[in-house]
Scaffold this motif. Structure first.
Motif, PDB file in Angstrom:
ATOM      1  N   PRO A 248       0.608  -1.278  -0.190  1.00  0.00           N
ATOM      2  CA  PRO A 248       0.025  -0.223  -0.059  1.00  0.00           C
ATOM      3  C   PRO A 248       0.579   1.349  -0.030  1.00  0.00           C
ATOM      4  O   PRO A 248       0.785   2.329  -0.680  1.00  0.00           O
ATOM      5  CB  PRO A 248      -0.438  -0.186   1.767  1.00  0.00           C
ATOM      6  N   LEU A 249       2.153   1.112   0.770  1.00  0.00           N
ATOM      7  CA  LEU A 249       3.044   2.341   0.428  1.00  0.00           C
ATOM      8  C   LEU A 249       3.347   2.302  -0.271  1.00  0.00           C
ATOM      9  O   LEU A 249       3.496   3.904  -1.103  1.00  0.00           O
ATOM     10  CB  LEU A 249       3.968   2.116   1.455  1.00  0.00           C
ATOM     11  N   THR A 250       3.633   1.665  -1.127  1.00  0.00           N
ATOM     12  CA  THR A 250       4.439   1.863  -2.762  1.00  0.00           C
ATOM     13  C   THR A 250       2.871   2.276  -4.116  1.00  0.00           C
ATOM     14  O   THR A 250       3.285   3.003  -4.703  1.00  0.00           O
ATOM     15  CB  THR A 250       4.502   0.445  -2.992  1.00  0.00           C
ATOM     16  N   TRP A 251       2.087   2.078  -4.048  1.00  0.00           N
ATOM     17  CA  TRP A 251       1.527   2.053  -3.804  1.00  0.00           C
ATOM     18  C   TRP A 251       0.452   3.261  -4.473  1.00  0.00           C
ATOM     19  O   TRP A 251       0.548   4.095  -4.652  1.00  0.00           O
ATOM     20  CB  TRP A 251      -0.137   1.220  -3.604  1.00  0.00           C
ATOM     21  N   ILE A 252       0.859   4.064  -2.832  1.00  0.00           N
ATOM     22  CA  ILE A 252       0.411   5.814  -2.390  1.00  0.00           C
ATOM     23  C   ILE A 252       1.710   6.067  -3.372  1.00  0.00           C
ATOM     24  O   ILE A 252       1.132   7.518  -3.529  1.00  0.00           O
ATOM     25  CB  ILE A 252      -0.015   5.629  -1.447  1.00  0.00           C
ATOM     26  N   GLY A 253       2.496   5.905  -3.277  1.00  0.00           N
ATOM     27  CA  GLY A 253       3.732   6.674  -3.277  1.00  0.00           C
ATOM     28  C   GLY A 253       3.525   6.569  -5.417  1.00  0.00           C
ATOM     29  O   GLY A 253       3.896   7.782  -5.751  1.00  0.00           O
ATOM     30  N   ALA A 254       3.421   5.444  -5.666  1.00  0.00           N
ATOM     31  CA  ALA A 254       3.247   5.260  -7.232  1.00  0.00           C
ATOM     32  C   ALA A 254       2.018   6.531  -7.872  1.00  0.00           C
ATOM     33  O   ALA A 254       2.368   7.257  -8.693  1.00  0.00           O
ATOM     34  CB  ALA A 254       2.644   4.113  -7.719  1.00  0.00           C
ATOM     35  N   MET A 255       0.652   6.642  -6.314  1.00  0.00           N
ATOM     36  CA  MET A 255      -0.573   7.815  -7.564  1.00  0.00           C
ATOM     37  C   MET A 255       0.109   9.163  -6.866  1.00  0.00           C
ATOM     38  O   MET A 255      -0.289  10.168  -7.512  1.00  0.00           O
ATOM     39  CB  MET A 255      -1.561   7.441  -6.155  1.00  0.00           C
ATOM     40  N   LEU A 256       0.923   9.690  -6.074  1.00  0.00           N
ATOM     41  CA  LEU A 256       1.434  11.137  -6.160  1.00  0.00           C
ATOM     42  C   LEU A 256       2.214  10.763  -7.283  1.00  0.00           C
ATOM     43  O   LEU A 256       3.117  11.781  -7.810  1.00  0.00           O
ATOM     44  CB  LEU A 256       2.266  10.375  -4.740  1.00  0.00           C
ATOM     45  N   LEU A 257       3.417   9.994  -7.574  1.00  0.00           N
ATOM     46  CA  LEU A 257       4.227  10.325  -8.658  1.00  0.00           C
ATOM     47  C   LEU A 257       3.513  10.806  -9.566  1.00  0.00           C
ATOM     48  O   LEU A 257       3.165  11.381 -10.842  1.00  0.00           O
ATOM     49  CB  LEU A 257       5.472   9.574  -8.750  1.00  0.00           C
ATOM     50  N   TRP A 258       2.142   9.733 -10.315  1.00  0.00           N
ATOM     51  CA  TRP A 258       2.258  10.589 -11.302  1.00  0.00           C
ATOM     52  C   TRP A 258       0.925  11.699 -11.094  1.00  0.00           C
ATOM     53  O   TRP A 258       0.856  12.519 -12.100  1.00  0.00           O
ATOM     54  CB  TRP A 258      -0.213   8.778 -11.758  1.00  0.00           C
ATOM     55  N   VAL A 259       0.430  12.819  -9.973  1.00  0.00           N
ATOM     56  CA  VAL A 259      -0.198  13.373  -9.659  1.00  0.00           C
ATOM     57  C   VAL A 259       0.914  14.649  -9.998  1.00  0.00           C
ATOM     58  O   VAL A 259       0.622  15.281 -10.130  1.00  0.00           O
ATOM     59  CB  VAL A 259      -0.835  13.923  -8.731  1.00  0.00           C
TER      60      VAL A 259
END
Length: 453
Positions: A248-259
């Motif tokens: 979940p931490l990695t997933w959140i990081g990826a979505m922050l990268l997208w934004v």
């Protein structure tokens, strides 16, 4: 024994930090006289900036900052084991901060001042000599305050260097990371940025790299691969599963990268205009297509799609569209994203096994491979006949130019990174002790734990 270890480590780190601060202060003293003369000059009339452009570029700079801390840090942090998460977060933050200061000290000057094919002048704008809050004209973008362009470009330098951290995570010495990062920024990022964006020969040759496919992603991805080889494999690699501790931490990081990537790509237009709008839309579409491409390949080859794969696909799509986002049409962006997502699955599986590298966070498999695919396809889909913006583009010729730029970047980054790692290994060593690696870098390097029991 542990007390002696920490005492020696603290002394060495203290000496390193003191040396860096003294170097910065000495450079500042050498440039202070000229800087003061510029500052005492009569203030120029305030230029007529477009406030909309300024507001957008301030926002874009903030978005790129969010890509690194927290975005990249969380993405990498979740991929490592629980005993190393704080070490990765710390490395990303400290490396990023170090490069921001070096950028102001000499990096901006060496990239964007006049010079030769590989470097600008390290001293012309050292410590932003000649810049004032009202100044304009010291940057390639005449319609923005000089300080704003410097700030925006500083985040590019910072994230490029910080990307490499994921390749050698969980087994490298902290002081080695800092020394490597300072040298790599100086000898690999600066020349590549100058060669492509600062008036160097790849830019003059006509290479298209709108937001950093070669300068950022291939450059950092290749460096990560070489660094993974030099530092060596983690204890137990290939013998036991070294699983990510918090997806979940990695997933959140990826979505922050997208934004945050909207600032990275659309911000590279340097204005709130139609080019920024095109880059913005392309960043949406390519990323979505890459998520589907990666998910499809996993579903077919592994029998089930994974959350980590979808998140990795998003990052791969962002990487792939980065060089193309301002010059290809929406359909071209979709194709680039879809192809990049599928190819990068192979990059982190089959190719990784062939290369025999323990690239912890798959920096090369995603950023290196994705950057290569995106840079090459940019030469195809930028043509107006395929929906791009370049009416006079000859696809065959442009594809050759893109291939030359990719090849040059791979060779330059690999050679420079290898030399730097030899130097760093000789000066401070690269790898922590076996005991420290087994215990975890959070405790042995930073003296703390992410999850107290």
């Amino acid at each position: 024994m542990r007390t002696e270890f920490f005492t020696g480590l603290n002394a060495r780190l203290g000496g390193l930090c003191l040396s860096f601060m003294l170097t910065v202060l000495l450079l500042g003293m050498f440039s202070s006289s000229a800087w003061a003369q510029e500052a005492q000059a009569p203030p120029a009339a305030t230029p007529g900036f477009d406030k909309g452009d300024v507001a957008w570029m301030l926002t874009a700079t903030l978005l790129v900052l969010m890509m690194v801390v927290p975005g990249l840090a969380l993405f990498y942090g979740g991929l490592v084991r629980a005993k190393n998460v704080l070490s990765v977060l710390s490395q990303v933050l400290v490396v990023f901060s170090l490069v921001l200061l070096l950028w102001v000290a000499y990096g901006y000057s060496a990239v964007f001042s006049a010079g030769n094919a590989f470097f600008g002048s390290f001293s012309e704008f050292a410590f932003l000599k000649g810049f004032t809050p009202d100044s304009v004209g010291n940057t390639p973008i005449a319609g923005l305050p000089d300080f704003l362009f410097v700030a925006f470009q500083s985040t590019f330098a910072g994230i490029t260097t910080a990307l490499i951290v994921g390749a050698f995570a969980e087994r490298i010495r902290f002081r080695a990371v800092l020394l490597f990062s300072a040298l790599w920024f100086t000898l690999s990022y600066i020349p590549m940025a100058h060669i492509v964006w600062g008036g160097g020969y790849l830019g003059e040759m006509g290479a298209i790299d709108f937001a950093g496919g070669t300068v950022v992603h291939i450059n950092a991805g290749v460096a990560g691969l070489v660094a993974a080889w030099f530092v060596g494999k983690r204890i137990g690699y290939g013998q036991t599963a070294l699983k990510p501790h918090n997806l979940p931490l990695t997933w959140i990081g990826a979505m922050l990268l997208w934004v945050g990537w909207f600032g990275f790509n659309a911000g590279s237009a340097a204005a709130a205009d139609t080019v920024a709008a095109l880059a913005f839309l392309n960043t949406v579409l390519a990323t979505a297509a890459a998520v589907l491409g990666w998910t499809l390949v996993e579903a077919v080859t592994r029998g089930h799609p994974s959350a980590l794969g979808a998140a990795s696909g998003a990052v791969a799509g962002l990487v792939g569209v980065t060089p193309a986002c301002g010059t290809v049409g929406p359909l071209g962006a979709i194709v680039i994203g879809f192809v990049t997502g599928m190819v990068c699955v192979w990059g982190v599986t089959g190719l990784k096994r062939l290369l025999k590298a323990d690239d912890t966070a798959d920096v090369f498999g995603v950023h290196g491979v994705g950057g290569i695919v995106g840079a090459l396809l940019t030469g195809v889909f930028s043509a107006q006949s395929l929906g791009g913006t370049r009416a006079d583009l000859d696809i065959g010729h442009q594809l050759w130019v893109q291939a030359v730029s990719v090849g040059f970047t791979v060779l330059w980054s690999a050679a420079v990174t290898a030399v730097i790692l030899v130097v760093v290994r000789a000066l401070v060593g690269l790898r922590v002790s076996e005991d420290a690696e087994r215990t975890g870098l959070d405790v042995t390097t930073h003296g703390e734990s992410a999850y107290e029991v």
